[in-house]
Enzyme design. Structure first.
Site, PDB file in Angstrom:
ATOM      1  N   SER A 252       2.314 -14.362  -6.432  1.00 48.62           N
ATOM      2  CA  SER A 252       1.849 -13.175  -5.706  1.00 48.62           C
ATOM      3  C   SER A 252       0.454 -12.700  -6.065  1.00 48.62           C
ATOM      4  O   SER A 252      -0.102 -11.853  -5.367  1.00 48.62           O
ATOM      5  CB  SER A 252       2.839 -12.026  -5.908  1.00 48.62           C
ATOM      6  OG  SER A 252       4.030 -12.273  -5.212  1.00 48.62           O
TER       7      SER A 252
ATOM      8  N   SER B 192       2.366 -11.632  -2.765  1.00 48.41           N
ATOM      9  CA  SER B 192       2.621 -10.294  -2.264  1.00 48.41           C
ATOM     10  C   SER B 192       1.504  -9.288  -2.539  1.00 48.41           C
ATOM     11  O   SER B 192       1.541  -8.165  -2.027  1.00 48.41           O
ATOM     12  CB  SER B 192       3.918  -9.766  -2.863  1.00 48.41           C
ATOM     13  OG  SER B 192       3.787  -9.592  -4.276  1.00 48.41           O
TER      14      SER B 192
ATOM     15  N   LYS C  77      -2.219  -2.266  -6.658  1.00 46.67           N
ATOM     16  CA  LYS C  77      -1.065  -2.641  -5.857  1.00 46.67           C
ATOM     17  C   LYS C  77       0.011  -1.557  -5.936  1.00 46.67           C
ATOM     18  O   LYS C  77       0.317  -1.053  -7.024  1.00 46.67           O
ATOM     19  CB  LYS C  77      -0.511  -3.979  -6.358  1.00 46.67           C
ATOM     20  CG  LYS C  77       0.650  -4.548  -5.561  1.00 46.67           C
ATOM     21  CD  LYS C  77       1.057  -5.900  -6.139  1.00 46.67           C
ATOM     22  CE  LYS C  77       2.182  -6.550  -5.375  1.00 46.67           C
ATOM     23  NZ  LYS C  77       2.536  -7.886  -5.917  1.00 46.67           N
TER      24      LYS C  77
END
Length: 363
Positions: free
Chosen positions: A184, A160, A83
């Site tokens: 997330s 996210s 990420k």
């Protein structure tokens, strides 16, 4: 001659075993993942940066180790995604925003989790999409991909840790790193039909990770099975003095704990259906019941419970997150308002309505 296993239908654990048995090569594993990315990334918006040449070179080195009869590290040859709020020296860390200073990532280098994964042999194939600063919503006016669901590109990947979730589901890598402050990791894992783990706070260090909420942020694994997440966690977890929230508690052997035997384990269950104000998918109750049945079959005792003060806990989480995020972004919100995505700046600005009393009371 070895060939690539069908990555889209393989777990990380199975791929590691296949590599050791000679059923697959590292170049085959990585090549298949890269091919999947070539085919679908333009639609799914998984990557912000890809490390294709570097990944192929690393796979070649793993195959050379195998040919030389050298012992393999736990994740040797396994393609993973990271990420893009975790710093990696091979590409700028953007947090999918025009606001983050590129010098931050350059000064940070490889964050602790990335260093540990690569030391264990994992091959990072690229940086994956996120909601802006792990909190905003996609803004099509900004120069970043809009992440899509791996099963239906007309739907959202969840956030996210969006690209990490959809990329695992689409076979672009076998495991990924996500972060979770208020869902997330768990949301994109659920939306894309994979496994995501939010570890105990402090179990995985946050050194070199762009913060959202200092006292709420978690770093965790995303993959195709609990066994995969256990293997990733065994590499990622452990104390790091650079993270003041990092736990010094010793590590457990997470993969060895997955015996399939839950005898003696009591599991409290609250379906929280009473809070499903947006409705419940007609197929969900049966799937939930089937999951409980599988736990019982493995020996677990299921006990109905009711989570206390659930709405209050949700409000507390939001208050703490917004207060801490607003503190981090306060100066940039004042000076670079339009550089933030439309949704992000409104969400972050809302933290300015909270004062110290609100924050301390929430804590």
């Amino acid at each position: 001659m070895t060939t690539a296993v069908p990555v889209a239908f393989s777990t990380l654990t199975d791929a590691a075993a296949a590599l050791r048995s000679g059923a697959v090569s590292a170049t085959g594993l990585v090549g298949h993942a890269l091919d999947n990315a070539d085919a679908a990334d333009g639609t799914l918006g998984v990557f912000l940066a890809r490390f294709t040449d570097r990944a192929r070179a690393q796979a070649d080195r793993v195959d050379a180790k195998i040919a030389a009869g050298e012992e393999l590290a736990p994740l040797d040859g396994i393609p993973v995604g990271v990420k893009d709020i975790l710093s990696h020296s091979h590409a700028p860390t953007t947090a999918q925003s025009l606001v983050l200073d590129p010098a931050w990532g350059s000064a940070t280098g490889d964050c602790t989790v990335v260093s540990r994964l690569e030391h264990a042999g994992a091959i990072v194939t690229g940086k994956t999409t996120t909601m802006e600063f792990a909190i905003g919503v996609p803004d099509p006016d900004k120069p970043f991909p809009v992440p899509r669901n791996a099963w239906d590109p007309q739907r959202w990947a969840g956030g996210s840790s969006s690209g990490s979730g959809s990329g695992v589901a689409a076979g672009m890598f076998l495991g990924a790193v996500g972060t979770d402050t208020a869902g997330s990791i768990r949301i994109p894992a659920a939306f894309n039909g994979i496994t995501g783990l939010k570890p105990t706070f402090g179990r995985v260090p946050k050194s070199g990770v762009v913060p959202l909420g200092y006292t709420l942020d978690h770093v965790g694994p995303m993959a195709r099975s609990a066994a995969d997440c256990a293997l990733l966690l065994s590499v990622m977890a452990g104390h790091d003095a650079a993270d003041p929230y990092s736990s010094p508690a010793p590590l457990d052997d997470y993969p060895a704990a997955l015996t399939g035997d839950l005898r003696g384990i009591t599991i409290g269950v609250d379906d929280l259906d009473r809070y499903a104000s947006a409705g419940i998918d007609p197929g969900q109750p049966q799937l939930f019941s089937d999951a409980l049945a599988a736990l019982r079959e493995a020996g677990a005792t299921i006990v109905p419970v009711e989570v206390p003060m659930y709405p209050e806990v949700t409000a507390i989480d939001v208050m703490v997150m917004l207060a801490e995020a607003h503190t981090y972004h306060r100066h940039d919100l004042r000076t670079r308002w339009t550089d933030y995505g439309r949704g992000t700046r409104i969400i972050l600005a809302a933290g300015g309505a909270l004062d110290a009393t609100d924050y301390i009371q929430a804590q």
